[in-house]
Design a protein around this motif. Structure first.
Motif, PDB file in Angstrom:
ATOM      1  N   SER A  28       1.075  -1.250   0.165  1.00 48.88           N
ATOM      2  CA  SER A  28       0.454   0.197   0.083  1.00 48.88           C
ATOM      3  C   SER A  28       0.351   1.005   0.190  1.00 48.88           C
ATOM      4  N   LEU A  29       1.473   1.334   0.516  1.00 48.17           N
ATOM      5  CA  LEU A  29       3.119   2.443   1.341  1.00 48.17           C
ATOM      6  C   LEU A  29       3.078   2.604  -0.642  1.00 48.17           C
ATOM      7  N   LEU A  30       4.076   1.796  -1.166  1.00 41.85           N
ATOM      8  CA  LEU A  30       4.366   1.659  -2.328  1.00 41.85           C
ATOM      9  C   LEU A  30       2.925   2.542  -4.164  1.00 41.85           C
ATOM     10  N   VAL A  31       2.194   1.996  -3.610  1.00 43.02           N
ATOM     11  CA  VAL A  31       1.093   1.742  -4.403  1.00 43.02           C
ATOM     12  C   VAL A  31       1.178   3.239  -3.955  1.00 43.02           C
ATOM     13  N   GLY A  32       1.373   3.816  -3.333  1.00 41.67           N
ATOM     14  CA  GLY A  32       0.527   5.707  -2.857  1.00 41.67           C
ATOM     15  C   GLY A  32       2.203   6.679  -3.496  1.00 41.67           C
ATOM     16  N   LEU A  33       3.100   5.686  -2.861  1.00 37.90           N
ATOM     17  CA  LEU A  33       4.234   6.698  -2.622  1.00 37.90           C
ATOM     18  C   LEU A  33       4.073   6.850  -4.382  1.00 37.90           C
ATOM     19  N   VAL A  34       4.233   5.604  -5.733  1.00 42.47           N
ATOM     20  CA  VAL A  34       3.839   6.012  -7.368  1.00 42.47           C
ATOM     21  C   VAL A  34       2.934   6.371  -7.804  1.00 42.47           C
ATOM     22  N   ILE A  35       1.968   6.174  -7.150  1.00 35.56           N
ATOM     23  CA  ILE A  35       0.413   7.323  -7.553  1.00 35.56           C
ATOM     24  C   ILE A  35       1.061   8.591  -7.444  1.00 35.56           C
ATOM     25  N   SER A  36       1.652   9.008  -6.454  1.00 36.52           N
ATOM     26  CA  SER A  36       1.645  10.925  -5.566  1.00 36.52           C
ATOM     27  C   SER A  36       3.080  10.819  -7.040  1.00 36.52           C
ATOM     28  N   ILE A  37       3.763  10.118  -6.595  1.00 33.27           N
ATOM     29  CA  ILE A  37       4.866  11.079  -7.723  1.00 33.27           C
ATOM     30  C   ILE A  37       4.550  10.806  -8.845  1.00 33.27           C
ATOM     31  N   LEU A  38       3.356   9.968  -9.300  1.00 32.49           N
ATOM     32  CA  LEU A  38       2.952  10.268 -10.956  1.00 32.49           C
ATOM     33  C   LEU A  38       1.799  11.482 -10.636  1.00 32.49           C
ATOM     34  N   GLN A  39       1.466  11.708  -9.750  1.00 28.08           N
ATOM     35  CA  GLN A  39      -0.189  13.204  -9.838  1.00 28.08           C
ATOM     36  C   GLN A  39       0.541  14.387  -9.647  1.00 28.08           C
ATOM     37  N   ALA A  40       1.842  14.548  -9.171  1.00 33.43           N
ATOM     38  CA  ALA A  40       2.854  15.486  -8.923  1.00 33.43           C
ATOM     39  C   ALA A  40       3.954  15.933 -10.250  1.00 33.43           C
ATOM     40  N   THR A  41       3.733  14.887 -11.050  1.00 33.32           N
ATOM     41  CA  THR A  41       4.501  15.529 -12.688  1.00 33.32           C
ATOM     42  C   THR A  41       3.295  15.289 -13.638  1.00 33.32           C
ATOM     43  N   THR A  42       1.980  14.444 -13.113  1.00 33.45           N
ATOM     44  CA  THR A  42       1.340  15.084 -14.220  1.00 33.45           C
ATOM     45  C   THR A  42       0.558  16.324 -13.806  1.00 33.45           C
ATOM     46  N   GLN A  43       0.268  16.068 -12.451  1.00 30.78           N
ATOM     47  CA  GLN A  43      -0.918  17.454 -11.807  1.00 30.78           C
ATOM     48  C   GLN A  43      -2.329  17.196 -12.012  1.00 30.78           C
ATOM     49  N   VAL A  44      -2.716  15.961 -12.012  1.00 29.02           N
ATOM     50  CA  VAL A  44      -4.224  15.625 -12.228  1.00 29.02           C
ATOM     51  C   VAL A  44      -4.341  15.089  -9.997  1.00 29.02           C
ATOM     52  N   GLN A  45      -5.399  15.444  -9.730  1.00 30.71           N
ATOM     53  CA  GLN A  45      -5.877  15.160  -8.670  1.00 30.71           C
ATOM     54  C   GLN A  45      -6.496  14.751  -8.468  1.00 30.71           C
ATOM     55  N   GLU A  46      -7.117  13.283  -9.323  1.00 30.81           N
ATOM     56  CA  GLU A  46      -8.228  13.368  -8.730  1.00 30.81           C
ATOM     57  C   GLU A  46      -8.255  12.120  -7.641  1.00 30.81           C
ATOM     58  N   GLN A  47      -9.355  12.576  -6.672  1.00 32.69           N
ATOM     59  CA  GLN A  47      -8.894  11.303  -5.467  1.00 32.69           C
ATOM     60  C   GLN A  47      -9.489  10.050  -6.344  1.00 32.69           C
ATOM     61  N   SER A  48     -10.148   9.687  -6.770  1.00 33.91           N
ATOM     62  CA  SER A  48      -9.935   8.454  -6.620  1.00 33.91           C
ATOM     63  C   SER A  48      -9.688   7.391  -7.684  1.00 33.91           C
ATOM     64  N   LEU A  49      -8.037   7.968  -7.660  1.00 31.52           N
ATOM     65  CA  LEU A  49      -6.641   7.715  -8.779  1.00 31.52           C
ATOM     66  C   LEU A  49      -6.011   7.510  -7.281  1.00 31.52           C
ATOM     67  N   THR A  50      -6.247   7.925  -6.620  1.00 33.00           N
ATOM     68  CA  THR A  50      -5.260   7.113  -5.737  1.00 33.00           C
ATOM     69  C   THR A  50      -5.562   5.962  -4.868  1.00 33.00           C
ATOM     70  N   PHE A  51      -6.938   5.573  -4.633  1.00 27.55           N
ATOM     71  CA  PHE A  51      -7.725   4.765  -3.232  1.00 27.55           C
ATOM     72  C   PHE A  51      -7.548   3.552  -4.350  1.00 27.55           C
ATOM     73  N   VAL A  52      -8.459   3.211  -5.580  1.00 27.39           N
ATOM     74  CA  VAL A  52      -8.530   2.662  -6.679  1.00 27.39           C
ATOM     75  C   VAL A  52      -7.778   1.533  -7.018  1.00 27.39           C
ATOM     76  N   PRO A  53      -6.183   1.802  -6.986  1.00 27.42           N
ATOM     77  CA  PRO A  53      -5.095   1.622  -7.213  1.00 27.42           C
ATOM     78  C   PRO A  53      -4.853   0.412  -5.930  1.00 27.42           C
ATOM     79  N   LYS A  54      -4.569   1.399  -5.399  1.00 28.19           N
ATOM     80  CA  LYS A  54      -4.090   0.926  -3.304  1.00 28.19           C
ATOM     81  C   LYS A  54      -4.740  -0.445  -3.215  1.00 28.19           C
ATOM     82  N   ILE A  55      -6.339  -0.392  -3.028  1.00 30.57           N
ATOM     83  CA  ILE A  55      -7.208  -1.397  -3.244  1.00 30.57           C
ATOM     84  C   ILE A  55      -7.416  -2.591  -3.638  1.00 30.57           C
ATOM     85  N   ILE A  56      -6.838  -2.613  -5.373  1.00 28.32           N
ATOM     86  CA  ILE A  56      -6.232  -3.536  -5.652  1.00 28.32           C
ATOM     87  C   ILE A  56      -5.492  -4.000  -5.620  1.00 28.32           C
TER      88      ILE A  56
END
Length: 89
Positions: A28-56
């Motif tokens: 969960s920590l690694l997936v959250g870190l990767v998603i956060s880096i992608l969000q910071a890079t692309t400046q897409v701040q979608e909330q569901s983008l963080t939770f769905v990959p973590k849950i999966i």
């Protein structure tokens, strides 16, 4: 039952909880870190983008590690029940 024995049982239980939760928390920590880096890079701040990959990822980790976790829990419980007569008397 002495204080030392109670402390040892509690310590073993806490270590078991830590060992069993470590794979899921790490994934969960690694997936959250990767998603956060992608969000910071692309400046897409979608909330569901963080939770769905973590849950999966967490469900996949639980599905993969479930036999190991069950084996670990049953061996701990069996060991605790085997020593139960010695603990009470």
């Amino acid at each position: 039952m002495t204080d030392t024995l109670v402390t040892q049982i509690a310590r073993e239980a806490l270590m078991m909880i830590l060992i069993l939760s470590l794979p899921t928390l790490a994934v969960s920590l690694l997936v959250g870190l990767v998603i956060s880096i992608l969000q910071a890079t692309t400046q897409v701040q979608e909330q569901s983008l963080t939770f769905v990959p973590k849950i999966i990822a967490v469900f996949l980790t639980l599905a993969i590690t479930a036999p190991w976790m069950i084996r670990l829990m049953t061996s701990y419980t069996t060991r605790l029940f085997k020593h139960l007569p010695n603990l009470t008397g």
